[in-house]
Design a protein around this motif. Structure first.
Motif, PDB file in Angstrom:
ATOM      1  N   SER A  21      43.246   8.601 -30.650  1.00  0.00           N
ATOM      2  CA  SER A  21      41.820   8.887 -30.898  1.00  0.00           C
ATOM      3  C   SER A  21      40.943   7.884 -30.166  1.00  0.00           C
ATOM      4  O   SER A  21      39.886   8.240 -29.652  1.00  0.00           O
ATOM      5  CB  SER A  21      41.466   8.816 -32.379  1.00  0.00           C
ATOM      6  N   VAL A  22      41.382   6.620 -30.155  1.00  0.00           N
ATOM      7  CA  VAL A  22      40.584   5.613 -29.442  1.00  0.00           C
ATOM      8  C   VAL A  22      40.493   6.002 -27.971  1.00  0.00           C
ATOM      9  O   VAL A  22      39.407   6.070 -27.389  1.00  0.00           O
ATOM     10  CB  VAL A  22      41.186   4.204 -29.595  1.00  0.00           C
ATOM     11  N   ALA A  23      41.638   6.283 -27.371  1.00  0.00           N
ATOM     12  CA  ALA A  23      41.647   6.587 -25.936  1.00  0.00           C
ATOM     13  C   ALA A  23      40.797   7.820 -25.637  1.00  0.00           C
ATOM     14  O   ALA A  23      40.026   7.840 -24.671  1.00  0.00           O
ATOM     15  CB  ALA A  23      43.080   6.791 -25.457  1.00  0.00           C
ATOM     16  N   LEU A  24      40.913   8.827 -26.499  1.00  0.00           N
ATOM     17  CA  LEU A  24      40.160  10.065 -26.252  1.00  0.00           C
ATOM     18  C   LEU A  24      38.671   9.886 -26.522  1.00  0.00           C
ATOM     19  O   LEU A  24      37.859  10.716 -26.133  1.00  0.00           O
ATOM     20  CB  LEU A  24      40.724  11.197 -27.118  1.00  0.00           C
ATOM     21  N   GLY A  25      38.328   8.798 -27.189  1.00  0.00           N
ATOM     22  CA  GLY A  25      36.916   8.540 -27.448  1.00  0.00           C
ATOM     23  C   GLY A  25      36.231   7.790 -26.324  1.00  0.00           C
ATOM     24  O   GLY A  25      35.013   7.633 -26.336  1.00  0.00           O
ATOM     25  N   VAL A  26      37.010   7.335 -25.367  1.00  0.00           N
ATOM     26  CA  VAL A  26      36.414   6.516 -24.307  1.00  0.00           C
ATOM     27  C   VAL A  26      35.871   7.416 -23.193  1.00  0.00           C
ATOM     28  O   VAL A  26      36.594   8.251 -22.652  1.00  0.00           O
ATOM     29  CB  VAL A  26      37.452   5.531 -23.731  1.00  0.00           C
ATOM     30  N   THR A  27      34.622   7.216 -22.883  1.00  0.00           N
ATOM     31  CA  THR A  27      33.983   7.974 -21.807  1.00  0.00           C
ATOM     32  C   THR A  27      34.761   7.784 -20.510  1.00  0.00           C
ATOM     33  O   THR A  27      35.116   6.656 -20.167  1.00  0.00           O
ATOM     34  CB  THR A  27      32.547   7.449 -21.596  1.00  0.00           C
ATOM     35  N   ASN A  28      35.018   8.867 -19.844  1.00  0.00           N
ATOM     36  CA  ASN A  28      35.670   8.863 -18.531  1.00  0.00           C
ATOM     37  C   ASN A  28      37.188   8.676 -18.587  1.00  0.00           C
ATOM     38  O   ASN A  28      37.832   8.574 -17.546  1.00  0.00           O
ATOM     39  CB  ASN A  28      35.049   7.815 -17.594  1.00  0.00           C
ATOM     40  N   ALA A  29      37.762   8.640 -19.788  1.00  0.00           N
ATOM     41  CA  ALA A  29      39.229   8.638 -19.868  1.00  0.00           C
ATOM     42  C   ALA A  29      39.713   9.947 -19.262  1.00  0.00           C
ATOM     43  O   ALA A  29      39.075  10.991 -19.434  1.00  0.00           O
ATOM     44  CB  ALA A  29      39.684   8.523 -21.318  1.00  0.00           C
ATOM     45  N   SER A  30      40.831   9.903 -18.531  1.00  0.00           N
ATOM     46  CA  SER A  30      41.199  11.118 -17.793  1.00  0.00           C
ATOM     47  C   SER A  30      42.595  11.646 -18.112  1.00  0.00           C
ATOM     48  O   SER A  30      42.921  12.771 -17.730  1.00  0.00           O
ATOM     49  CB  SER A  30      41.076  10.872 -16.287  1.00  0.00           C
ATOM     50  N   PHE A  31      43.432  10.866 -18.777  1.00  0.00           N
ATOM     51  CA  PHE A  31      44.775  11.363 -19.084  1.00  0.00           C
ATOM     52  C   PHE A  31      45.294  10.637 -20.315  1.00  0.00           C
ATOM     53  O   PHE A  31      45.420   9.416 -20.314  1.00  0.00           O
ATOM     54  CB  PHE A  31      45.727  11.108 -17.899  1.00  0.00           C
ATOM     55  N   VAL A  32      45.587  11.394 -21.356  1.00  0.00           N
ATOM     56  CA  VAL A  32      46.111  10.795 -22.586  1.00  0.00           C
ATOM     57  C   VAL A  32      47.290  11.643 -23.058  1.00  0.00           C
ATOM     58  O   VAL A  32      47.153  12.864 -23.222  1.00  0.00           O
ATOM     59  CB  VAL A  32      45.018  10.741 -23.687  1.00  0.00           C
ATOM     60  N   ALA A  33      48.431  10.999 -23.224  1.00  0.00           N
ATOM     61  CA  ALA A  33      49.620  11.738 -23.658  1.00  0.00           C
ATOM     62  C   ALA A  33      50.368  10.922 -24.697  1.00  0.00           C
ATOM     63  O   ALA A  33      50.177   9.702 -24.815  1.00  0.00           O
ATOM     64  CB  ALA A  33      50.530  12.024 -22.469  1.00  0.00           C
ATOM     65  N   GLN A  34      51.239  11.615 -25.445  1.00  0.00           N
ATOM     66  CA  GLN A  34      52.101  10.915 -26.400  1.00  0.00           C
ATOM     67  C   GLN A  34      53.518  11.455 -26.253  1.00  0.00           C
ATOM     68  O   GLN A  34      53.726  12.654 -26.116  1.00  0.00           O
ATOM     69  CB  GLN A  34      51.591  11.118 -27.825  1.00  0.00           C
ATOM     70  N   THR A  35      54.469  10.546 -26.290  1.00  0.00           N
ATOM     71  CA  THR A  35      55.862  10.961 -26.247  1.00  0.00           C
ATOM     72  C   THR A  35      56.668   9.997 -27.109  1.00  0.00           C
ATOM     73  O   THR A  35      56.090   9.078 -27.714  1.00  0.00           O
ATOM     74  CB  THR A  35      56.365  11.028 -24.785  1.00  0.00           C
ATOM     75  N   ALA A  36      57.975  10.235 -27.204  1.00  0.00           N
ATOM     76  CA  ALA A  36      58.800   9.384 -28.056  1.00  0.00           C
ATOM     77  C   ALA A  36      60.059   9.008 -27.301  1.00  0.00           C
ATOM     78  O   ALA A  36      60.659   9.837 -26.607  1.00  0.00           O
ATOM     79  CB  ALA A  36      59.149  10.107 -29.349  1.00  0.00           C
ATOM     80  N   GLU A  37      60.448   7.787 -27.462  1.00  0.00           N
ATOM     81  CA  GLU A  37      61.584   7.276 -26.692  1.00  0.00           C
ATOM     82  C   GLU A  37      62.879   7.933 -27.117  1.00  0.00           C
ATOM     83  O   GLU A  37      63.823   8.028 -26.340  1.00  0.00           O
ATOM     84  CB  GLU A  37      61.499   5.785 -26.761  1.00  0.00           C
TER      85      GLU A  37
ATOM     86  N   ILE B 162      53.473  14.865 -35.963  1.00  0.00           N
ATOM     87  CA  ILE B 162      53.321  13.944 -34.823  1.00  0.00           C
ATOM     88  C   ILE B 162      53.364  14.830 -33.582  1.00  0.00           C
ATOM     89  O   ILE B 162      54.354  15.542 -33.362  1.00  0.00           O
ATOM     90  CB  ILE B 162      54.472  12.925 -34.780  1.00  0.00           C
ATOM     91  N   HIS B 163      52.304  14.835 -32.821  1.00  0.00           N
ATOM     92  CA  HIS B 163      52.252  15.715 -31.655  1.00  0.00           C
ATOM     93  C   HIS B 163      52.730  14.978 -30.410  1.00  0.00           C
ATOM     94  O   HIS B 163      52.247  13.888 -30.119  1.00  0.00           O
ATOM     95  CB  HIS B 163      50.832  16.221 -31.437  1.00  0.00           C
ATOM     96  N   LEU B 164      53.652  15.612 -29.715  1.00  0.00           N
ATOM     97  CA  LEU B 164      54.116  15.032 -28.446  1.00  0.00           C
ATOM     98  C   LEU B 164      53.680  15.949 -27.307  1.00  0.00           C
ATOM     99  O   LEU B 164      53.823  17.163 -27.402  1.00  0.00           O
ATOM    100  CB  LEU B 164      55.640  14.909 -28.433  1.00  0.00           C
ATOM    101  N   GLY B 165      53.175  15.343 -26.259  1.00  0.00           N
ATOM    102  CA  GLY B 165      52.770  16.135 -25.105  1.00  0.00           C
ATOM    103  C   GLY B 165      51.496  15.579 -24.505  1.00  0.00           C
ATOM    104  O   GLY B 165      51.040  14.489 -24.887  1.00  0.00           O
ATOM    105  N   VAL B 166      50.941  16.332 -23.566  1.00  0.00           N
ATOM    106  CA  VAL B 166      49.717  15.876 -22.901  1.00  0.00           C
ATOM    107  C   VAL B 166      48.527  16.357 -23.723  1.00  0.00           C
ATOM    108  O   VAL B 166      48.308  17.554 -23.866  1.00  0.00           O
ATOM    109  CB  VAL B 166      49.626  16.403 -21.458  1.00  0.00           C
ATOM    110  N   LEU B 167      47.784  15.430 -24.283  1.00  0.00           N
ATOM    111  CA  LEU B 167      46.614  15.818 -25.080  1.00  0.00           C
ATOM    112  C   LEU B 167      45.432  16.127 -24.182  1.00  0.00           C
ATOM    113  O   LEU B 167      44.673  17.043 -24.427  1.00  0.00           O
ATOM    114  CB  LEU B 167      46.234  14.695 -26.055  1.00  0.00           C
ATOM    115  N   TYR B 168      45.300  15.311 -23.142  1.00  0.00           N
ATOM    116  CA  TYR B 168      44.104  15.488 -22.314  1.00  0.00           C
ATOM    117  C   TYR B 168      44.404  15.116 -20.870  1.00  0.00           C
ATOM    118  O   TYR B 168      45.114  14.154 -20.590  1.00  0.00           O
ATOM    119  CB  TYR B 168      42.964  14.599 -22.847  1.00  0.00           C
ATOM    120  N   ARG B 169      43.831  15.915 -19.988  1.00  0.00           N
ATOM    121  CA  ARG B 169      44.026  15.634 -18.570  1.00  0.00           C
ATOM    122  C   ARG B 169      42.846  16.213 -17.813  1.00  0.00           C
ATOM    123  O   ARG B 169      42.559  17.404 -17.931  1.00  0.00           O
ATOM    124  CB  ARG B 169      45.304  16.298 -18.076  1.00  0.00           C
ATOM    125  N   ASP B 170      42.170  15.365 -17.068  1.00  0.00           N
ATOM    126  CA  ASP B 170      41.078  15.848 -16.220  1.00  0.00           C
ATOM    127  C   ASP B 170      41.078  15.052 -14.923  1.00  0.00           C
ATOM    128  O   ASP B 170      40.505  13.976 -14.833  1.00  0.00           O
ATOM    129  CB  ASP B 170      39.733  15.699 -16.938  1.00  0.00           C
TER     130      ASP B 170
END
Ligand SMILES: Cc1ncc(C[n+]2csc(CCOP(=O)(O)OP(=O)(O)O)c2C)c(N)n1
Ligand SMILES: [Mg+2]
Lengths: 626, 318
Positions: free
Chosen positions: B173-189, B277-285
């Motif tokens: 949520s922090v990353a997605l709240g930042v103006t101009n963030a362009s790629f946010v993903a989550q995965t698990a080892e 827990i969601h894994l994958g690309v949440l945001y990409r621009d």
């Protein structure tokens, strides 16, 4: 215009020097007036040293003593190396800012004070009272006070005298000091180049109005004869010189976070750096600025970061990393008064020990201090080269006096050899270690990412030559020695400092940084009185210049002169054992075991040569025939 | 050799015939604890480097301090093991100076979301072309079990013996709240296939790609992800052609959410969701403005600079 006939112009008094200041509330343009006066005087061939008089707030309330904003110009027939002692002529836009200068002791006892007189008859009774009280306070000294109807005169030309009064003031000074009107107009055109033609014309009209008024009403003229120029000169302040020096050194990245009085280095560079292939990166804080600069240096450049005391405090962990990983870095600290937020706009030399011992752990690095505005330019070339050749951090300690002082100096001739070589991405020779320390000198070849055969990981953990994390005890001893040795090697390449004055005598003053001009002027004046005093000015603080002990041994007494705090002997509780002494004195005592005295002050202004002269007199047998 | 881009000529990677095997990227032997999730991340990264045939000397891994930040030592590329929390400024400096280098950043959760939080926020906004991995084990591991911003509320640590008092910080949520963030993903080892696919997508993104990798610490924070590891039903895969698609794990993770990574509002809802827990690309621009690109200036030779300095000095001539 009121007067009908012009009196005959008075004969000018010829003087070797004169110090002038213009003070106003902030936003009334006294600084611009002073800047133009200083620039024109320099162009006419006078020696000039100017300083800004800056209030701590951007827009303090009007008519309060703390709000005094202005410009002080020391004008000389010859070279002027410092701001001098006291103002001989002040031009003030209200009596409160003038009283502020009086209370600071900035005005010579016999100074001429030109003052806007509209406050005397102001409709507000409180203001009239304040005026009367101020005049009474000023009357305790033999000043010559000349009321000037600045606003009344300006209103004959413009609707709002607040804008433009400064040009009227400039006209008065132009008349008194015989300044070249054409050059002034050129400067006005430059100053208002982003404004319309009408603005320029209005300013020139006010300038002429002021000059005409002075021709009719001012009964004296002052001539400080300009010396013909023998070589091409440039005129700028120390921060511009640092910025230009960085360019001349071939640097391409300045990372910074705004902080007074360092910021104007980046203002200047922001304007021009891209043309030179460089960028100014305004980071999110000083820590990040250091990190970005280190990243850039690691990647093959020598980058720099510029800050002041509070920012230096934040950068210290990164400095340790650069020293540990032997990544070249130049850090400029334009010192201001401290501790904490301290005196943001005022000069002090209190960061020396913090600069020397900046980083926890044993973190040897280089510290240099330019002594003049000219040296601000050249020191950047030196700093970059040392940082690269010695793979270390070089700190440059400037201060608010150099940062905002403006003086002409010989025009530097750039040299391609001053600039960095292109990044060398040749393959790393087989078997070469990340830190192939020369066993004698500790020096090693720099390696840059992209070089085939390298692929090292640098680390702030203790490491061996191969940059492998050290788990055995001998490694840290040896790597510490290698990083330390580099300073001794650098010292072996330095020449002993030159002594200003005779090589032996009763007293030797030692200074560093921006105080050089004032100290040497005081030495000259003392020697003229027959006092056997000399001085030494250090540029290298780490390593120290060699041969100091031998120089000191020729003098009965050795004393540092510094703009930092020391306890006064004889003050309550102060003993020989607990006395806190000047920061350079501390360092010199430790390194030379000479019983070095100090004379230090923290007045929030540059040292005056007259004060240093008094300190010399106190420390020497009566000179001359005595 | 002299293409004008960046602060210096873009240097073409040395010509090489060689093919880099995974083993060509192996550095020092990894000293993480047996069972530490960082081993799996290292293996995936090495696989990525080899798959992309990245020249080792053209690649830089920058890290801070923490167990996770030992990462560069275990690779045979250039590496910068810096100070706690400050990997991002260093990486930014490298990339601004050398656009030719491939720069990765590896941080722990304390490193990135606590001491380095300011740099993290601003790096997301600068959007410099970096691949940024957050190895989130929900604990300060190197310093032996202190609460980190991502430690679950109530989790017992040496600094919170009664259990952490605050709700944990959500890095997505922090990353997605930042103006101009362009790629946010989550995965698990513990899902190597998903991890690899996500790293690959992150690597190919132009701009700063921020990947939070859920990472087990078998010593101090086993409990944090245990339930999710044991029960795949707690995990939902985000699927989309513009995100990551990992058919081989779809049999294990039956819950799948179709999510278009261009939809920022949906991405924020997913980041905040507590059901899975969601894994994958949440945001990409990829069209977001990139600081390293817009600040790029043509380089100058020493001679050119000298001429320009002379002109500059004219401005100050007396
Ligand atoms: C300025 C500073 N403060 C504190 C530390 C001590 N320290 C080292 S690593 C660390 C936290 C590590 O936690 P994390 O970033 O989550 O990495 P992990 O070890 O879990 O991979 C701390 C507090 C330090 N090295 N530097
Ligand atoms: Mg952690």
């Amino acid at each position: 215009m009121t007067a009908t006939s012009s009196p005959v112009a008075p004969v000018a008094t010829r003087l070797a020097e004169h110090t002038i200041e213009i003070v106003s509330d902030s936003g009334e343009g006294a600084q611009k007036c002073g800047q133009i006066f200083g620039a024109v005087s320099a162009k006419m061939g006078n020696g000039v040293w100017t300083v800004e008089i800056i209030p701590a707030e951007i827009q303090p309330p009007p008519r309060i003593p703390e709000g005094a904003s202005g410009y002080r110009i020391r004008l000389g027939a010859g070279t002027v190396t410092n701001w001098g002692d006291a103002t001989n002529l002040a031009l003030a836009f209200n009596e409160q800012v003038l009283v502020a200068r009086h209370r600071l002791g900035a005005l010579a006892p016999d100074a001429v004070l030109l003052i806007e007189d509209k406050w005397a008859t102001h409709e507000d009774a409180d203001i009239r009272t304040a005026w009367a009280e101020a005049m009474a306070e000023l009357a305790t000294r033999p000043y010559r006070i000349i009321p000037v109807p600045m606003e009344t005169e300006c209103l004959t030309l413009v609707d709002n005298a607040r804008k433009g009064k400064n040009m009227f003031a400039l006209g008065i000074l132009a008349c008194i000091y015989g300044r070249d009107m054409e050059r002034i107009k050129e400067q006005i055109a430059h100053a208002f180049r982003k404004k319309s033609e009408a603005v320029y014309e209005q300013n020139v009209a006010l300038l002429e109005l002021g000059r005409n008024w002075a021709e009719e009403h001012i009964d004296f003229r002052i001539e400080v004869t300009p010396a013909p120029m023998t070589e091409p000169l440039v005129v700028m302040n120390g921060n511009e010189a640092l910025g230009l020096g960085a360019i001349a050194a071939g640097m391409e990245l300045c990372a910074m976070y705004p902080i007074t009085p360092a910021t104007s280095v980046s203002h200047y560079l922001s304007e021009v750096f891209e043309r030179f292939g460089g960028i100014v990166h305004q980071a999110e804080d000083e820590i990040a600025a250091a990190g970005v600069a280190i990243g850039s240096s690691y990647a093959g450049k020598v980058a720099f970061t510029v800050t002041s005391g509070p920012g230096l405090a934040l950068k210290t962990e990164f400095l340790g990393l650069a020293i540990m990983t032997e990544i070249p870095l130049v850090l400029i600290d334009v010192q201001r008064g401290g501790p904490s937020t301290g005196l943001p706009t005022k000069v002090e030399q209190s960061d020396l020990l913090a600069a020397l011992y900046a980083s926890p752990g044993d973190a040897p690095h280089v510290v240099v201090a330019p002594a003049t505005i000219e040296e601000c330019f050249h020191i950047m070339v030196t700093a970059r080269r040392i940082a690269e050749a010695f793979r270390t951090v070089v700190m440059v300690l400037s201060d608010a006096n150099l940062a905002t002082g403006v003086t002409p100096f010989p025009r530097p001739k750039g040299d391609v050899r001053w600039q960095a070589d292109p990044i060398d991405l040749a393959p790393v020779p087989e078997g070469q270690k990340a830190y192939q320390w020369d066993a004698e000198t500790g020096l090693s070849r720099r390696i840059v990412p992209g070089q085939p055969g390298g692929a090292y990981t640098v680390t702030g953990l203790s490491h061996d030559e191969g940059s492998k994390v050290a788990y055995s005890s001998g490694v840290h001893q040896r790597s510490s020695a290698m990083r330390s040795r580099k300073l001794a090697v650098l010292q072996s390449l330095l020449a002993p400092p030159t002594v200003y004055g005779d090589a032996e005598g009763d007293l030797l003053l030692i200074g560093w940084g921006s105080t050089k001009g004032a100290i040497e002027e005081a030495v000259d004046r003392a020697r003229a009185e027959g006092i056997r005093v000399s001085s030494v000015h250090l540029r290298f603080l780490s390593p120290l210049e060699p041969g100091l002990k031998a120089i000191f041994s020729k003098f009965a007494r050795v004393c540092t002169v510094e703009i930092n705090y020391s306890d006064e002997p004889g003050d309550p509780y102060i003993t020989e054992e607990n006395r806190r002494i000047g920061q350079l004195a501390w360092v010199l005592r430790a390194t030379t075991l000479v019983d070095i005295d100090c004379w230090t002050r923290v007045p929030g202004e540059p040292l005056r040569p007259g004060s240093i002269l008094d300190a010399i007199r106190e420390r020497t047998p009566r000179g001359g025939a005595a | 050799m002299t293409a004008t881009c960046g602060l210096l000529p873009v240097l073409e990677p040395a010509e090489h015939e060689a093919h880099y095997e995974i083993t060509d990227y192996e550095g020092a032997r990894a000293r993480w604890c047996p069972g530490c999730g960082d081993h799996s991340i290292l293996a995936s990264v090495q696989k990525l480097l080899s798959a992309e045939q990245l020249t080792p000397e053209q690649t830089v891994f920058v890290s801070g301090i923490g167990c996770s930040s030992r990462f560069p030592h275990y690779l045979r590329t250039y590496g910068f093991h810096g100070i706690h929390g400050r990997a991002l400024p260093v990486a930014t400096g490298i990339k601004l100076t050398r656009p030719d280098l491939q720069v990765f950043v590896v941080m722990g959760d304390g490193d990135c979301t606590s001491i380095g939080a300011a740099h993290w926020v601003h790096a997301l906004r600068y959007n410099v072309n970096l691949t940024v991995l957050l190895l989130d084990n929900g604990i300060y591991a190197l310093t032996k079990k202190q609460t980190s911003p991502t430690t679950p509320q109530g989790f017992v640590s040496n600094t919170s013996p009664e259990g952490g008092v605050l709700p944990s910080l959500n890095p997505l949520s922090v990353a997605l709240g930042v103006t101009n963030a362009s790629f946010v993903a989550q995965t698990a080892e513990w899902s190597p296939a998903h991890l690899y696919a996500t790293l690959r997508a992150a690597y190919h993104h132009r701009g700063l790609s921020f990947v939070r990798i859920l990472q087990r610490c078998p010593i101090y924070s086993t409990a944090v992800y245990q339930a999710a590891v044991q029960d795949p039903a707690r995990i939902a895969l985000l699927v989309h052609d513009d995100g990551v698609v990992v058919p081989e794990i779809e049999k294990i993770y039956k819950s799948q959410v179709a999510h278009d990574p261009h939809d920022l509002a949906a991405a924020r809802r997913i980041a905040d969701a507590t059901d899975h827990i969601h894994l994958g690309v949440l945001y990409r621009d990829p069209s977001r403005l990139r600081y390293d690109e817009i600040r790029r200036v043509p380089p100058r030779t020493a001679e050119e600079r000298l001429t320009l300095i002379d002109a500059e000095l004219d401005r100050y001539a007396v």
